[in-house]
Design a protein around this motif. Structure first.
Motif, PDB file in Angstrom:
ATOM      1  N   ALA A 130       1.907  -1.116   7.223  1.00  0.00           N
ATOM      2  CA  ALA A 130       1.776  -1.985   6.045  1.00  0.00           C
ATOM      3  C   ALA A 130       1.516  -1.194   4.766  1.00  0.00           C
ATOM      4  CB  ALA A 130       0.654  -2.999   6.280  1.00  0.00           C
ATOM      5  N   ASP A 131       0.762  -0.106   4.890  1.00  0.00           N
ATOM      6  CA  ASP A 131       0.412   0.648   3.670  1.00  0.00           C
ATOM      7  C   ASP A 131       1.506   1.604   3.209  1.00  0.00           C
ATOM      8  OD1 ASP A 131       0.149   2.476   5.711  1.00  0.00           O
ATOM      9  OD2 ASP A 131      -1.760   3.284   5.023  1.00  0.00           O
ATOM     10  N   LEU A 154      -1.060  -2.757  -1.080  1.00  0.00           N
ATOM     11  CA  LEU A 154      -1.517  -3.402   0.157  1.00  0.00           C
ATOM     12  C   LEU A 154      -2.371  -4.612  -0.182  1.00  0.00           C
ATOM     13  CD1 LEU A 154      -1.370  -2.864   3.225  1.00  0.00           C
ATOM     14  CD2 LEU A 154      -3.594  -1.777   3.035  1.00  0.00           C
ATOM     15  N   PRO A 155      -2.006  -5.804   0.214  1.00  0.00           N
ATOM     16  CA  PRO A 155      -0.743  -6.101   0.903  1.00  0.00           C
ATOM     17  C   PRO A 155       0.422  -6.031  -0.066  1.00  0.00           C
ATOM     18  CG  PRO A 155      -1.917  -8.143   0.406  1.00  0.00           C
ATOM     19  CD  PRO A 155      -2.818  -7.014  -0.014  1.00  0.00           C
TER      20      PRO A 155
END
Lengths: 191, 191
Positions: free
Chosen positions: B9-10, B46-47
Motif C-alpha cells: 500500500a505504501d 498512504l492511503p
C-alpha cells in the motif's frame, strides 16, 4: 526569453497529457517559492484547468491561497538536479531555498510569479478555491490563464521529443532521486 | 495471472508518479466498461487516493457512481492499439465496445471489476463521492483498496524499465494517436 513562445489555449492540455513532473511556483507580496510536484494533471480541454497536489506543510501553499495564482512548469533533464532540490528542501527550513537551489527564475511581462528556467513549458493558473478539496485531499485546481513553451520541445501544439536534444526531455519522477525521461514516440491508428 | 503480484500500500503512489496514461474500468450489475484516461494522478501516499477525470458523456461514469468502485490500470506499448480504441469509441455508440476493442479482461478473486490484460499495474479504488468536483470538473477521487503490478516491470516498489522489454513500457498520450513511451532512467543526488 529566447525560444519561449505562447501556447494556444486549446492545445494546453497536451502539455499536461504526458504526465511529466512539474514545479509549482507562486508569489505573494514579494515572497516567492517553488516546489516539485509529480502529482499533477488537468481537467477539461478548454478552458484548461490544472490539478495539482500541494501539501499543507508546503511554504508554497499559502502563497497560492493569498495571491490567487500559481504557475506550473515542466522541468527538463537539464534541470533535474535543481528540481530535486526544489522537491526536497522546504522554504520553512531554508529561507534562501530558491537562491540555493541552483534554479534560475524569470518573469513574463505582466505576471508577478517566478518561472523556472530550463523547463519545457509553463502555465499560469488562476486558483479556483475549493476549500473541501484542499482540506481533505490537498488538491488544488486552477484555470490556465497563460501558457508558454520552449519551441525546441513543444511547438504549434506538438511535443517535439523526436528531435529535441536529450537534455530537454521531460522528467517523470519515481522516488529517491530516481526519474525516467520521456522516451520514444509511438503512433497508433485512430478509430 | 502469471507475473501479477500485489503492490504494498505504501508504494502505490509510485505507480502514479510517472504520469502514465491509464484505462479506467468499472462494472455495475454485470455491465462493464473501460475507457482511456490520460488525466490521472494521485493524492496522498498512504492511503493512496487516485484522481481521475471522467467526462459526463462517458458510459463508464454511471458505472462508477452506482457500483462505488473503479479500477485504474496502466497499459503498455503491447496494448497501445487497444488503449486507443478504448479512448476513441464510446459504449454509448457501440454496446460491444469491450469485445471489439481487442483488449482482453480478467478479474481478480473477490473483485467484480474488469481489469485489462497487458497493463503494467492495476489499482482498484473505492469511490469517494464529491458531487461538486464531479459536476464542476468531472474529477473523481477514489481510495486505493487493492493494487497489483506485473513483476517484470514493477516489483518491490520499483519500476524496472531499465530491464523490462520495450513492449512493457508505459504509454504517455498526447493526441491523435500519438504517444510517447517512458524512456531512460536518470538518477540525481538527494538533498
Amino acid at each position: 526569453m529566447e525560444h519561449i513562445q505562447s501556447v494556444a489555449a486549446d492545445k494546453v492540455y497536451r502539455i499536461f497529457n504526458i504526465g511529466a513532473t512539474s514545479v509549482v511556483s507562486a508569489e505573494h507580496e514579494g515572497v516567492a517559492d517553488a516546489m516539485a510536484a509529480a502529482w499533477n494533471t488537468c481537467a477539461e480541454v478548454l478552458p484548461c484547468k490544472a490539478v495539482v497536489l500541494i501539501d499543507k506543510t508546503h511554504f508554497t501553499r499559502p502563497l497560492v491561497e493569498k495571491s490567487g495564482y500559481f504557475a506550473l512548469q515542466f522541468p527538463t533533464v537539464g534541470v533535474a538536479r535543481e528540481t530535486m532540490y526544489l522537491g526536497s528542501v522546504s522554504k520553512n527550513d531554508n529561507a534562501k531555498k530558491l537562491e540555493e537551489s541552483g534554479a534560475e527564475f524569470f518573469k513574463m511581462p505582466g505576471w508577478e510569479i517566478p518561472l523556472m528556467k530550463g523547463c519545457a513549458a509553463w502555465v499560469i493558473c488562476k486558483h479556483i478555491p475549493r476549500p473541501e478539496n484542499e482540506k481533505d485531499f490537498d488538491l488544488f485546481v486552477g484555470e490556465v490563464v497563460a501558457a508558454w513553451a520552449d519551441e525546441r520541445v513543444f511547438k504549434d501544439g506538438h511535443w517535439l521529443f523526436e528531435t529535441a536534444p536529450d537534455d530537454m526531455k521531460t522528467l517523470h519522477y519515481v522516488a529517491g532521486g530516481h526519474f525516467y525521461k520521456i522516451g520514444e514516440a509511438l503512433d497508433v491508428p485512430g478509430y
